[in-house]
Design a protein around this motif. Structure first.
Motif, short mmCIF file in Angstrom:
data_model
loop_
_atom_site.label_atom_id
_atom_site.label_comp_id
_atom_site.label_asym_id
_atom_site.label_seq_id
_atom_site.Cartn_x
_atom_site.Cartn_y
_atom_site.Cartn_z
N ALA A 59 54.35 39.85 27.63
CA ALA A 59 55.31 38.74 27.59
C ALA A 59 55.18 37.93 26.31
CB ALA A 59 55.12 37.84 28.82
N LYS A 60 53.96 37.74 25.84
CA LYS A 60 53.73 36.93 24.64
C LYS A 60 53.84 37.73 23.34
CE LYS A 60 50.23 34.13 24.26
NZ LYS A 60 50.55 32.76 23.86
N GLY A 61 53.74 39.06 23.45
CA GLY A 61 53.61 39.86 22.23
C GLY A 61 52.27 39.58 21.59
N ARG A 62 51.25 39.43 22.45
CA ARG A 62 49.92 39.03 21.97
C ARG A 62 49.06 40.25 21.67
NH1 ARG A 62 46.79 34.15 23.56
NH2 ARG A 62 44.59 34.57 23.85
N PRO A 63 48.32 40.25 20.55
CA PRO A 63 47.42 41.38 20.27
C PRO A 63 46.40 41.54 21.39
CG PRO A 63 47.56 39.89 18.37
CD PRO A 63 48.25 39.21 19.51
N PRO B 208 46.86 31.88 28.74
CA PRO B 208 46.98 31.45 27.35
C PRO B 208 48.13 30.46 27.24
CG PRO B 208 48.13 33.52 27.63
CD PRO B 208 47.56 33.16 28.99
N SER B 209 48.29 29.85 26.10
CA SER B 209 49.44 28.98 25.89
C SER B 209 50.72 29.79 26.11
CB SER B 209 49.40 28.39 24.48
OG SER B 209 49.14 29.41 23.53
N ALA B 210 51.73 29.15 26.71
CA ALA B 210 52.92 29.88 27.17
C ALA B 210 53.99 30.04 26.09
CB ALA B 210 53.51 29.19 28.41
N ASN B 211 53.55 30.33 24.87
CA ASN B 211 54.47 30.56 23.76
C ASN B 211 54.47 32.04 23.40
OD1 ASN B 211 51.68 29.50 22.93
ND2 ASN B 211 52.27 30.80 21.21
N ILE B 212 55.53 32.47 22.70
CA ILE B 212 55.49 33.78 22.07
C ILE B 212 54.40 33.72 21.02
CG2 ILE B 212 56.78 35.31 20.51
CD1 ILE B 212 59.31 34.47 22.07
N PRO C 208 54.47 27.78 17.82
CA PRO C 208 53.71 26.61 18.27
C PRO C 208 53.53 26.61 19.79
CG PRO C 208 55.41 25.97 16.69
CD PRO C 208 55.68 27.40 17.05
N SER C 209 52.38 26.15 20.26
CA SER C 209 52.14 26.07 21.70
C SER C 209 53.14 25.12 22.35
CB SER C 209 50.72 25.56 21.97
OG SER C 209 49.78 26.50 21.54
N PRO C 210 53.56 25.41 23.59
CA PRO C 210 54.58 24.60 24.26
C PRO C 210 54.02 23.31 24.86
CG PRO C 210 54.12 26.57 25.54
CD PRO C 210 53.18 26.59 24.39
N VAL D 190 47.39 19.35 22.13
CA VAL D 190 46.68 20.44 21.43
C VAL D 190 45.77 21.11 22.45
CG1 VAL D 190 46.78 19.55 19.07
CG2 VAL D 190 44.89 18.86 20.56
N GLU D 191 45.48 22.40 22.22
CA GLU D 191 44.74 23.18 23.19
C GLU D 191 43.29 22.70 23.31
OE1 GLU D 191 46.05 24.21 20.45
OE2 GLU D 191 47.51 25.80 20.77
N SER D 192 42.65 23.15 24.40
CA SER D 192 41.30 22.69 24.73
C SER D 192 40.28 23.01 23.63
CB SER D 192 40.86 23.37 26.03
OG SER D 192 40.83 24.78 25.87
N ARG E 125 47.53 33.96 12.31
CA ARG E 125 48.39 32.85 11.91
C ARG E 125 49.06 32.36 13.18
NH1 ARG E 125 53.79 32.46 8.95
NH2 ARG E 125 53.89 30.21 8.53
N HIS E 126 49.16 31.07 13.32
CA HIS E 126 49.45 30.49 14.61
C HIS E 126 50.41 29.35 14.46
CE1 HIS E 126 46.06 31.25 17.67
NE2 HIS E 126 47.21 31.63 18.14
N TYR E 127 50.97 28.92 15.55
CA TYR E 127 51.65 27.63 15.57
C TYR E 127 52.71 27.53 14.48
CZ TYR E 127 46.97 26.92 17.50
OH TYR E 127 45.80 27.07 18.17
MG MG Z 1 47.67 30.01 22.08
#
Ligand code: MG
Ligand code: TXA
Length: 349
Positions: A57-61, A144-148, A152-154, A181-183, A236-238
C-alpha cells in the motif's frame, strides 16, 4: 478497493468505528488511524501476510521494518525477547507516548514485520483512540506512517485520504494530530541505548531517566555518507514535489539570501516557495510564502511542518527555500525531518 472512512467518536471508543476497525485488523486487513505523532497505517503485526500488505500500500522498500504498536504492557513480552531494566524505567516514564524502543524480537514476530531483522521496534501510543484500535485489533499492530513512501507523514485525515484511499480497508478520521513528527526511536539492544531518530521525547529527557544515551552517528552527520541503524532513516523522506533547500546562518542574512534567491527564480521565469515563520513571513516580498508557526514555539512548528510541505505540492512552485530550525528540544526533530525532505541540500547565508 472501497475504503471505509469514518470519524472516531472519542466519547465512545468501545463501539462503532473502533469495533469495525478491530474486526478488519483481526481479519488481516489495513486500517489507518490517528496517533499523537502522525497517522499510522495498521495491520496485525503477528500476521506476515497482513504486514506485507502495508509494504504494498505504501510502496515501501521491504527492508524497512515496521514499528509494532501495543496498548497494554502485558503484550510487550510476547514480542520482545529481553526487556532491559532501563527499558522498564523508560516505559514507566514515557509510555503511553511518543517513544519507540528497539528490542530483540521473539519468534512470534514474523520477519515480514521486521524487514528481516532479529530486532523489533515497539511503541505504546499516547492517543487513547489509537490504543482502543490496537486493543480491538488483537493487541500487536504494525503501523508505519500512513503516507505513500517518500511523501510527508500525514498529520490530518485529509492527508491519509489523499495517499491511502483505495489502498486501505478503512481510514479512521480523528482530526489533526497534536505532535506532528514521528516518535523518538531508541535502540535498547546494547549499552548504552542508542538514539536512532529524534522526536518529542528528547535525548535529554531520556538521559534524565536512564543516564547515558548514545547517538547514531548519522544524526550528527546527516549527509547520507554513513549508513543509519534505523533502515528507514536512509531513504529520502517527507519530500515535497519541488526541490527544497534549507538556508542556514544569521537570521537577518537568511532573509536577505532567500529574497535574493526568490528574485533570481522569478527573473528566470519561475516561482519560489518560501517556508518561513510567523516572525519573518512579512519580510519576504515575493514568492509563495507559508509560515510553519512561531519560531519561539517549536512544538507548533513541529505540528505544522508536514502539512505545510504538502501544501506546497498544491502550489505552482519550482523550488522551495526554508529557514533552518533549532538543534535542541523538539526543534531537533524538526530540523532532522527538514534535512531529509531537502535531501540534505543546505545553503549558508
Ligand atoms: Mg514514515
Ligand atoms: O510516531 C511514529 O513512530 C509513527 C506512528 C504511526 O506511530 N510511525 C512511524 O513509522 O513513524 P515509520 O515506519 O514511518 O518509521 C519507522 C522507523 C523507520 O525509520 C524504521 O527503519 C525504524 O523505525 N525501525 C523499525 N523497526 C526497527 C528496528 N528493529 N531497528 C531499527 N529501526 C527500526
Amino acid at each position: 478497493m472501497k475504503t471505509i472512512v469514518e470519524k472516531i467518536d472519542r466519547e465512545q471508543l468501545d463501539s462503532g468505528a473502533v469495533q469495525t476497525a478491530g474486526r478488519i485488523l483481526r481479519q488481516g486487513g489495513l486500517v489507518a488511524f490517528p496517533t499523537e505523532t502522525v497517522y499510522g497505517l495498521g495491520a496485525d503485526a503477528l500476521d506476515e501476510d497482513a504486514a506485507k500488505k502495508i509494504y504494498a500500500a505504501k510502496g515501501r522498500p521491504s527492508d524497512n521494518p515496521l514499528i509494532v504498536h501495543i496498548a497494554r504492557m502485558e503484550d510487550l513480552p510476547k514480542i520482545a525477547a529481553r526487556i532491559p531494566e532501563a527499558a522498564r524505567r523508560l516505559a514507566d516514564a514515557f509510555w503511553p507516548g511518543p517513544l519507540t524502543m528497539v528490542f530483540e524480537k521473539t519468534d512470534a514476530v514474523p520477519y515480514g514485520t521486521t524487514g528481516g531483522l532479529d530486532t523489533v521496534a515497539v511503541r505504546m501510543p499516547g492517543d487513547e483512540a489509537a490504543r482502543a484500535v490496537i486493543a480491538a485489533g488483537g493487541g500487536c499492530i504494525a503501523a508505519p506512517s500512513a503516507n505513500i513512501s517518500g511523501r510527508p507523514s500525514p498529520t490530518k485525515a485529509a492527508h491519509v485520504k489523499a495517499d491511502m484511499e483505495g489502498k486501505a480497508d478503512m481510514i479512521l478520521d480523528g482530526g489533526d494530530v497534536p505532535i506532528g513528527v514521528e516518535s523518538t526511536i531508541l535502540d535498547m539492544t546494547g549499552t548504552p541505548p542508542v538514539l536512532l531518530r529524534p522526536g518529542a521525547v528528547t535525548k535529554e529527557m531520556l538521559g534524565a531517566v536512564i543516564g547515558e544515551v548514545a547517538e547514531d552517528p548519522t544524526l550528527a552527520r546527516p549527509d547520507g555518507a554513513l549508513r543509519p541503524k534505523a533502515p528507514g532513516m536512509k531513504y529520502r523522506h517527507y519530500a515535497p514535489k519541488a526541490e527544497l533547500f534549507i538556508v542556514d546562518g544569521d537570521p537577518h542574512k537568511v532573509i536577505q539570501k532567500i529574497n535574493a534567491l526568490a528574485r533570481q527564480k522569478r527573473q528566470e521565469g519561475g516561482q519560489a516557495g518560501i517556508l518561513a515563520t510567523d516572525e519573518t513571513a512579512s519580510r519576504y516580498p515575493e514568492g509563495i510564502v507559508k509560515s510553519v508557526g512561531p519560531r519561539r514555539d517549536e512544538a507548533v512548528v513541529a505540528s505544522r511542518l508536514f502539512a505545510v510541505l504538502r501544501e506546497f505540492d498544491e502550489e505552482k512552485v519550482d523550488v522551495i527555500y526554508s529557514e533552518a530550525f533549532g538543534t535542541d528540544g523538539i526543534g531537533r526533530a524538526v530540523m532532522n525531518r527538514l534535512l531529509k525532505a531537502a535531501g540534505y541540500r543546505r545553503l549558508q547565508a
